[in-house]
Design a protein around this motif. Structure first.
Motif, PDB file in Angstrom:
ATOM      1  N   GLU B  15       0.838  -1.201   0.000  1.00  0.00           N
ATOM      2  CA  GLU B  15       0.000   0.000   0.000  1.00  0.00           C
ATOM      3  C   GLU B  15       0.875   1.254   0.000  1.00  0.00           C
ATOM      4  O   GLU B  15       1.873   1.336   0.713  1.00  0.00           O
ATOM      5  N   GLY B  16       0.516   2.199  -0.849  1.00  0.00           N
ATOM      6  CA  GLY B  16       1.269   3.447  -0.932  1.00  0.00           C
ATOM      7  C   GLY B  16       2.315   3.469  -2.032  1.00  0.00           C
ATOM      8  O   GLY B  16       2.785   4.540  -2.425  1.00  0.00           O
ATOM      9  N   SER B  80      -0.692   3.552  -4.366  1.00  0.00           N
ATOM     10  CA  SER B  80      -1.722   2.514  -4.384  1.00  0.00           C
ATOM     11  C   SER B  80      -2.491   2.419  -3.065  1.00  0.00           C
ATOM     12  O   SER B  80      -1.953   2.689  -1.979  1.00  0.00           O
ATOM     13  N   GLN B  81      -3.738   2.006  -3.189  1.00  0.00           N
ATOM     14  CA  GLN B  81      -4.611   1.804  -2.040  1.00  0.00           C
ATOM     15  C   GLN B  81      -5.126   0.367  -2.059  1.00  0.00           C
ATOM     16  O   GLN B  81      -5.101  -0.294  -3.101  1.00  0.00           O
ATOM     17  N   LEU B  82      -5.587  -0.094  -0.916  1.00  0.00           N
ATOM     18  CA  LEU B  82      -6.090  -1.468  -0.831  1.00  0.00           C
ATOM     19  C   LEU B  82      -7.211  -1.700  -1.848  1.00  0.00           C
ATOM     20  O   LEU B  82      -7.350  -2.793  -2.407  1.00  0.00           O
ATOM     21  N   SER B  83      -7.993  -0.668  -2.102  1.00  0.00           N
ATOM     22  CA  SER B  83      -9.117  -0.790  -3.037  1.00  0.00           C
ATOM     23  C   SER B  83      -8.678  -0.910  -4.495  1.00  0.00           C
ATOM     24  O   SER B  83      -9.510  -1.174  -5.377  1.00  0.00           O
ATOM     25  N   ASP B  84      -7.378  -0.718  -4.745  1.00  0.00           N
ATOM     26  CA  ASP B  84      -6.864  -0.902  -6.108  1.00  0.00           C
ATOM     27  C   ASP B  84      -6.693  -2.375  -6.445  1.00  0.00           C
ATOM     28  O   ASP B  84      -6.442  -2.724  -7.604  1.00  0.00           O
ATOM     29  N   SER B  85      -6.798  -3.249  -5.455  1.00  0.00           N
ATOM     30  CA  SER B  85      -6.688  -4.692  -5.699  1.00  0.00           C
ATOM     31  C   SER B  85      -7.807  -5.126  -6.637  1.00  0.00           C
ATOM     32  O   SER B  85      -8.987  -5.031  -6.294  1.00  0.00           O
ATOM     33  N   VAL B 111      -2.800  -5.425  -3.595  1.00  0.00           N
ATOM     34  CA  VAL B 111      -2.192  -4.386  -2.774  1.00  0.00           C
ATOM     35  C   VAL B 111      -2.284  -4.822  -1.317  1.00  0.00           C
ATOM     36  O   VAL B 111      -3.379  -5.058  -0.798  1.00  0.00           O
ATOM     37  N   LYS B 112      -1.115  -4.932  -0.666  1.00  0.00           N
ATOM     38  CA  LYS B 112      -1.061  -5.411   0.712  1.00  0.00           C
ATOM     39  C   LYS B 112      -0.826  -4.255   1.677  1.00  0.00           C
ATOM     40  O   LYS B 112      -0.083  -3.323   1.362  1.00  0.00           O
ATOM     41  N   ALA B 113      -1.428  -4.372   2.832  1.00  0.00           N
ATOM     42  CA  ALA B 113      -1.260  -3.348   3.875  1.00  0.00           C
ATOM     43  C   ALA B 113       0.116  -3.450   4.520  1.00  0.00           C
ATOM     44  O   ALA B 113       0.714  -4.540   4.555  1.00  0.00           O
TER      45      ALA B 113
END
Lengths: 114, 113
Positions: B15-16, B80-85, B111-113
């Motif tokens: 993420e990011g 990137s954000q988690l919702s981009d997965s 996308v991983k946290a």
């Protein structure tokens, strides 16, 4: 998903059975499309319709049939002649027919064979 | 043969971070190229569209580029954000006097946290 609905979300087919997938749109679009999506492959066009009471075969029409009696509805029938029907089926619509038009997709129907 | 090839098949990022997805095509004659985002179990949603004369198009954190000479496109995702997965699908259309739109198989982004 916009104004396109597909039902059911999941559908089970027995051997030798015909099943019908529903697609409805309230976007007042002239053109509608049916695609099949298999794992690891791009979407493939089954049928498309440019206007009411008219439709054309896509790349993989064998074993499928459609009708377009109303502007807002474009149902797809998977017949027993389709030997490998298990897939994710997507319906789409666009304001007019043509490759320059953006297509708006429904949420899909997953068809499984029992 | 008209084809659309995407790479990588799948990608995992934190993420990011930023990432770039690639699309090569052999579709001719060329009309336009679209990028779609498809969440798991849902229908694709259009992100960008580019015609022959356009070489870049942005939609928020998504920026698509097109090189019509080399027949390549890329989709860059910033911060990137988690919702981009999701799966990102490259779609190329041809104006060959019929309906010809070729879909790539997609790149699956995690996308991983």
């Amino acid at each position: 998903d916009g104004g396109i609905t597909q039902s059911p979300k999941y559908l089970f087919r027995k051997e030798g059975q015909n099943v019908t997938l529903s697609c409805e749109q309230n976007l007042n679009h002239d053109a509608m499309y049916w695609y099949r999506q298999d794992p690891g492959q791009g979407l493939r066009l089954i049928y498309y319709s440019q206007i009411v009471n008219d439709f054309q075969k896509g790349d993989i029409a064998e074993g499928y049939s459609v009708s377009r009696e109303k502007k807002e509805s474009f149902p797809l029938t998977v017949t027993s002649a389709q030997k490998n029907p298990t897939a994710f089926y997507l319906c789409a619509s666009s304001p007019l027919a043509g490759v320059e038009e953006t297509q708006y997709f429904g949420p899909g129907t997953r068809l499984l064979v029992l | 043969k008209n084809q659309v090839e995407q790479s990588p098949q799948s990608l995992i990022i934190l993420e990011g971070k930023n990432c770039t997805l690639q699309c090569n095509y052999t579709v001719s004659p060329f009309s336009n190229l679209r990028w779609y985002k498809q969440d798991t179990g849902r229908g694709p949603v259009s992100l960008t569209i580019m015609t022959f004369s356009e070489n870049t198009k942005s939609n928020g954190r998504y920026t698509a580029t097109l090189d019509a000479d080399t027949k390549q496109s890329s989709l860059h995702i910033t911060a990137s954000q988690l919702s981009d997965s999701a799966s990102y699908i490259c779609v190329v259309s041809s104006n060959t006097g019929g309906f010809k739109t070729i879909f790539g198989a997609g790149t699956r982004l995690f996308v991983k946290a």
